[in-house]
Design a protein around this motif. Structure first.
Motif, PDB file in Angstrom:
ATOM      1  N   UNK A 315       2.334  35.574   4.675  1.00 25.14           N
ATOM      2  CA  UNK A 315       2.891  35.599   3.327  1.00 25.14           C
ATOM      3  C   UNK A 315       4.404  35.624   3.297  1.00 25.14           C
ATOM      4  N   UNK A 316       5.009  35.792   4.456  1.00 27.92           N
ATOM      5  CA  UNK A 316       6.472  35.820   4.560  1.00 27.92           C
ATOM      6  C   UNK A 316       6.980  34.502   5.137  1.00 27.92           C
ATOM      7  N   UNK A 317       8.132  34.060   4.652  1.00 29.49           N
ATOM      8  CA  UNK A 317       8.906  33.035   5.344  1.00 29.49           C
ATOM      9  C   UNK A 317      10.107  33.714   5.981  1.00 29.49           C
ATOM     10  N   UNK A 318      10.731  33.019   6.917  1.00 32.61           N
ATOM     11  CA  UNK A 318      11.912  33.581   7.571  1.00 32.61           C
ATOM     12  C   UNK A 318      13.019  33.877   6.565  1.00 32.61           C
ATOM     13  N   UNK A 319      13.240  32.965   5.627  1.00 31.75           N
ATOM     14  CA  UNK A 319      14.293  33.174   4.638  1.00 31.75           C
ATOM     15  C   UNK A 319      14.013  34.407   3.785  1.00 31.75           C
ATOM     16  N   UNK A 320      12.762  34.638   3.444  1.00 30.08           N
ATOM     17  CA  UNK A 320      12.418  35.797   2.638  1.00 30.08           C
ATOM     18  C   UNK A 320      12.646  37.102   3.398  1.00 30.08           C
ATOM     19  N   UNK A 327      18.956  43.323   1.492  1.00 24.83           N
ATOM     20  CA  UNK A 327      18.914  44.380   0.477  1.00 24.83           C
ATOM     21  C   UNK A 327      19.187  45.751   1.084  1.00 24.83           C
ATOM     22  N   UNK A 328      18.962  45.871   2.399  1.00 26.18           N
ATOM     23  CA  UNK A 328      19.206  47.125   3.120  1.00 26.18           C
ATOM     24  C   UNK A 328      20.513  47.060   3.917  1.00 26.18           C
ATOM     25  N   UNK A 329      21.372  46.116   3.580  1.00 21.93           N
ATOM     26  CA  UNK A 329      22.643  45.924   4.281  1.00 21.93           C
ATOM     27  C   UNK A 329      22.458  45.601   5.763  1.00 21.93           C
ATOM     28  N   UNK A 330      21.444  44.805   6.059  1.00 15.55           N
ATOM     29  CA  UNK A 330      21.214  44.317   7.413  1.00 15.55           C
ATOM     30  C   UNK A 330      21.168  42.794   7.347  1.00 15.55           C
ATOM     31  N   UNK A 331      22.101  42.137   8.033  1.00 16.26           N
ATOM     32  CA  UNK A 331      22.169  40.682   8.063  1.00 16.26           C
ATOM     33  C   UNK A 331      21.542  40.176   9.350  1.00 16.26           C
ATOM     34  N   UNK A 332      20.429  39.420   9.227  1.00 12.31           N
ATOM     35  CA  UNK A 332      19.836  38.707  10.352  1.00 12.31           C
ATOM     36  C   UNK A 332      19.762  37.235   9.969  1.00 12.31           C
ATOM     37  N   UNK A 333      19.342  36.382  10.903  1.00 12.29           N
ATOM     38  CA  UNK A 333      19.432  34.942  10.656  1.00 12.29           C
ATOM     39  C   UNK A 333      18.055  34.293  10.638  1.00 12.29           C
ATOM     40  N   UNK A 334      17.845  33.430   9.685  1.00  9.12           N
ATOM     41  CA  UNK A 334      16.601  32.669   9.595  1.00  9.12           C
ATOM     42  C   UNK A 334      16.580  31.564  10.640  1.00  9.12           C
ATOM     43  N   UNK A 335      15.383  31.300  11.167  1.00  5.91           N
ATOM     44  CA  UNK A 335      15.233  30.212  12.124  1.00  5.91           C
ATOM     45  C   UNK A 335      15.464  28.837  11.538  1.00  5.91           C
ATOM     46  N   UNK A 336      15.529  28.738  10.219  1.00  4.07           N
ATOM     47  CA  UNK A 336      15.739  27.421   9.590  1.00  4.07           C
ATOM     48  C   UNK A 336      17.068  26.802   9.982  1.00  4.07           C
ATOM     49  N   UNK A 337      18.021  27.621  10.408  1.00  5.40           N
ATOM     50  CA  UNK A 337      19.321  27.112  10.823  1.00  5.40           C
ATOM     51  C   UNK A 337      19.231  26.348  12.138  1.00  5.40           C
ATOM     52  N   UNK A 338      18.268  26.709  12.992  1.00  4.88           N
ATOM     53  CA  UNK A 338      18.237  26.167  14.340  1.00  4.88           C
ATOM     54  C   UNK A 338      16.941  25.440  14.693  1.00  4.88           C
ATOM     55  N   UNK A 339      16.056  25.278  13.720  1.00  8.36           N
ATOM     56  CA  UNK A 339      14.794  24.628  14.046  1.00  8.36           C
ATOM     57  C   UNK A 339      14.200  23.944  12.831  1.00  8.36           C
ATOM     58  N   UNK A 340      14.291  22.612  12.772  1.00  5.23           N
ATOM     59  CA  UNK A 340      13.647  21.892  11.668  1.00  5.23           C
ATOM     60  C   UNK A 340      12.131  22.058  11.679  1.00  5.23           C
ATOM     61  N   UNK A 341      11.538  22.148  12.859  1.00  4.71           N
ATOM     62  CA  UNK A 341      10.087  22.173  12.951  1.00  4.71           C
ATOM     63  C   UNK A 341       9.450  23.543  12.799  1.00  4.71           C
ATOM     64  N   UNK A 342      10.186  24.593  13.196  1.00  6.70           N
ATOM     65  CA  UNK A 342       9.574  25.914  13.271  1.00  6.70           C
ATOM     66  C   UNK A 342      10.388  27.001  12.572  1.00  6.70           C
ATOM     67  N   UNK A 343      11.470  26.629  11.932  1.00  8.56           N
ATOM     68  CA  UNK A 343      12.424  27.607  11.424  1.00  8.56           C
ATOM     69  C   UNK A 343      11.878  28.598  10.428  1.00  8.56           C
ATOM     70  N   UNK A 344      10.915  28.197   9.606  1.00  8.27           N
ATOM     71  CA  UNK A 344      10.370  29.129   8.625  1.00  8.27           C
ATOM     72  C   UNK A 344       9.473  30.188   9.258  1.00  8.27           C
ATOM     73  N   UNK A 345       9.201  30.028  10.537  1.00  8.72           N
ATOM     74  CA  UNK A 345       8.275  30.955  11.197  1.00  8.72           C
ATOM     75  C   UNK A 345       8.974  32.138  11.866  1.00  8.72           C
ATOM     76  N   UNK A 346      10.284  32.042  12.122  1.00 10.72           N
ATOM     77  CA  UNK A 346      10.897  33.129  12.890  1.00 10.72           C
ATOM     78  C   UNK A 346      12.287  33.478  12.379  1.00 10.72           C
ATOM     79  N   UNK A 347      12.704  34.698  12.726  1.00  8.84           N
ATOM     80  CA  UNK A 347      14.065  35.159  12.460  1.00  8.84           C
ATOM     81  C   UNK A 347      14.701  35.543  13.788  1.00  8.84           C
ATOM     82  N   UNK A 348      16.022  35.570  13.806  1.00  7.04           N
ATOM     83  CA  UNK A 348      16.771  35.944  15.001  1.00  7.04           C
ATOM     84  C   UNK A 348      17.577  37.198  14.702  1.00  7.04           C
ATOM     85  N   UNK A 349      17.506  38.162  15.623  1.00  2.00           N
ATOM     86  CA  UNK A 349      18.133  39.467  15.430  1.00  2.00           C
ATOM     87  C   UNK A 349      19.099  39.717  16.583  1.00  2.00           C
TER      88      UNK A 349
END
Length: 380
Positions: A315-320, A327-349
């Motif tokens: 039910x979650x996307x990486x961007x979400x 909202x908790x003052x924690x900035x992490x990065x969505x995989x959409x920046x580095x992966x056209x095929x899989x970016x919505x599936x992962x985040x980078x911390x």
């Protein structure tokens, strides 16, 4: 949860910089207190008004010698660049007329592909988002797409997944490159965080360009300082027209020199903090019911966390997820920046950060609902 949790629009870096209390865990940059020698070098350069001078076109000789020594590649030539990405741009634009294709990975770092595409060079991104593949490029997969005069862009350790290559794996890739007359760009931005690392230049010196960064291990991201290292005959193709004929940031070069001179004690502290933070992040993810870390142990200063769930059913996307943590003052990065095929599936911390930031991440992640984000106005 606020409406930020369901938006896909990422905030600008300028907006993020305006939030001084933010836990900056989205760019793989190091945010620990820097070595005092590095700060002293910057202050001394400022006091002497060195910012009023141009630096040598290829960089200070002392810095170039220290980089060669750090890599253990005697006899190689070095060009100091405006960050490693400035070196990558110069490689791509200098060699593009002789290239048939650029080969990279998905996920990976998108910019070299974009650089050569401006000149009409085709780009092949080999999909590596697979545990069976070890989350890295195999020689077998490369053999299916390589052709004469290819440029192989090999990120090692691999940003954004954290995987790395063994010497035998690299030897197999080199054999294909040598047989086809391909050039390899070995992007070693994260090598200082790896448990062990082999340089392609040791195996294929005549046609390997190694890029070097001070943004990550030394935390000089904002100063924009990096390098390209290669066999003198190969590097001559780049230095005939330097990437910056007026020289890279002179104060950054002074800081880089100071950092290389105290590298060993600094790295011991940095690597220990990075590993401890990775444990905190991994435990938080494992205990939350949402997501799993893809590569353990990560060989970089970051972790990739798949948030898609079985059959992409979380039910979650990486961007979400990124918006919810912001909202908790924690900035992490969505995989959409580095992966056209899989970016919505992962985040980078990012994990080379103060331990308090890792703990804040853990608390914010624990607040995520494993069942998915709530829409604005939905009952709690």
């Amino acid at each position: 949860m606020t409406s930020a949790a369901v938006t896909s629009a990422a905030p600008s870096f300028e907006a993020l910089l305006a939030r001084p209390g933010l836990a900056w865990m989205g760019q793989n940059t190091t945010h620990l207190e820097p070595p005092p020698e590095v700060v002293a070098a910057l202050l001394d350069s400022t006091r002497r008004h060195e910012f009023q001078w141009y630096a040598p076109a290829l960089g200070f000789e002392e810095l170039r010698e220290l980089i060669v020594a750090d890599l253990g590649l005697p006899g190689r030539a070095v060009m100091i660049t405006d960050g490693a990405v400035g070196g990558l741009h110069h490689i791509c634009t200098s060699l593009v007329s002789g290239l048939s294709r650029l080969i990279t990975t998905d996920p990976g770092w998108p910019w070299p592909g974009r650089f050569v595409a401006l000149a009409g060079v085709p780009v092949t991104a080999v999909e590596v988002y697979s545990a069976e593949q070890g989350y890295r490029l195999s020689a077998a997969a490369l053999a299916e797409v390589i052709e004469p005069r290819s440029l192989i862009y090999l990120i090692d350790p691999l940003n954004p997944l954290g995987s790395s290559y063994g010497r035998d794996e690299l030897a197999a890739i080199v054999a294909l490159a040598r047989a086809t007359g391909a050039t390899i760009v070995h992007d070693c931005t994260y090598r200082h965080f790896a448990d062990g690392h082999t340089l392609v230049a040791e195996l294929y010196p005549e046609a390997t360009l190694t890029t070097y960064s001070f943004s990550k291990w030394l935390g000089l991201a904002g100063l924009r300082i990096g390098a390209v290292v290669g066999d003198p005959a190969l590097l001559d193709r780049l230095t005939a027209t330097p990437s910056n004929p007026l020289g890279a940031n002179i104060q950054a070069q002074r800081a880089a020199i100071a950092g290389l001179k105290v590298k060993e004690p600094w790295l011991r502290e940095l690597r220990a903090t990075n590993r401890a933070n990775q444990r905190v992040v991994t435990e938080a993810v494992a205990g939350s019911g949402l997501g799993h870390v893809l590569v353990q142990p990560s060989q970089g200063n970051f972790l990739a966390v798949d948030v898609s769930g079985p059959d992409e059913s979380s039910g979650w996307t990486a961007d979400q997820v990124c918006a919810a943590l912001l909202d908790h003052d924690v900035f992490i990065r969505s995989g959409t920046y580095q992966s056209p095929g899989f970016g919505e599936r992962f985040v980078k911390v990012s994990t080379s950060v103060p331990p308090a930031w890792a703990e804040r991440f853990a608390a914010a992640w624990a607040a995520l609902d494993p069942g998915g984000p709530r829409m604005p106005g939905a009952p709690a």
